[in-house]
Design a protein around this motif. Structure first.
Motif, PDB file in Angstrom:
ATOM      1  N   ASN A 109       0.818  -1.222   0.000  1.00 16.19           N
ATOM      2  CA  ASN A 109       0.000   0.000   0.000  1.00 16.19           C
ATOM      3  C   ASN A 109       0.850   1.270   0.000  1.00 16.19           C
ATOM      4  N   THR A 125       3.076   6.295   6.958  1.00 19.29           N
ATOM      5  CA  THR A 125       2.110   6.320   5.867  1.00 19.29           C
ATOM      6  C   THR A 125       1.768   7.743   5.470  1.00 19.29           C
ATOM      7  N   ARG A 130      -4.870   5.875   7.904  1.00 18.60           N
ATOM      8  CA  ARG A 130      -4.000   4.917   8.577  1.00 18.60           C
ATOM      9  C   ARG A 130      -3.044   5.587   9.562  1.00 18.60           C
TER      10      ARG A 130
END
Length: 218
Positions: A109, A125, A130
């Motif tokens: 991801n 991230t 998240r």
């Protein structure tokens, strides 16, 4: 039936790094990256030609990983940083409350996972859904602010403690000369628009004992 596979070993001795090579990452069928104790990342052709050198780390570089776009990458090292590189430039430096950042990888991801000398795996991230809770983020910042930085390790780059201005440059009250020798290190957070403490500097910088090997002054 016993099947024996023979592999041809191609030995390259490319000229470039001034110290041991710590990590390699495949870029394409024709190119790859390397990182080294000389604090540089290098981009190579498989023929052994060095086509680009990246400077930013101030100490050994232990690991690197390439983003799915095949160009940008992340690197980690003894200067306790995670550095993100885009279009050949270091665009972000993340300092960790650990002595060293040993390894890194890019998750499917696009998140970045890194392993540190403190036995923890941290994931960074860009996705808002998240991001860690405010409590966890504050705990990370508090832990980072309590770390110590020894200028002899090269973590401050070419900065010398004796040449540093006072804390008033951070819009905080400064000490009068002679009031103390404590030096605090701060890093500007672009996302938060503020200075963030990354540790206390200990020791002096007159005797540079870092094992980093410089190349052309870098």
């Amino acid at each position: 039936m016993l099947c024996i596979l023979f592999f041809v070993l191609v030995l390259l001795r490319p000229e470039g790094h001034e110290d041991c090579v710590r990590g390699l990452a495949v870029l394409s069928d024709a190119e790859f990256f390397s990182c080294s104790n000389d604090a540089s990342v290098r981009r190579w052709m498989v023929t052994g030609e060095c086509v680009q050198v990246y400077y930013g780390h101030t100490n050994y570089i232990y690991s690197m990983a390439i983003f799915p776009n095949g160009q940008d990458f992340v690197s980690t090292g003894e200067d306790r940083t995670v550095r993100i590189w885009r279009k050949g430039e270091c665009v972000q430096t993340i300092r960790l409350p650990a002595q060293s950042v040993w390894s890194c990888c890019i998750l499917p991801n696009n998140d970045i996972a890194v392993g540190g000398s403190d036995g923890l795996i941290r994931v960074f991230t860009e996705a808002e859904d998240r991001v860690a809770s405010l409590e966890d983020l504050q705990a990370f910042e508090d832990e980072l602010s309590r770390t110590t930085i020894d200028p002899k390790t090269g973590d401050l780059g070419d900065i010398k403690m004796e040449d540093l201005p006072g804390r008033e440059h951070l819009n905080e009250p400064g000490n009068e000369p002679g009031d103390g020798e404590k030096v605090e290190a701060y890093q500007w957070s672009v996302s938060d628009g503020r200075w963030m403490k990354i540790g206390d500097v200990v020791g002096g910088s007159n005797q540079q004992t870092s094992k980093k090997v410089t190349y052309e002054g870098k």
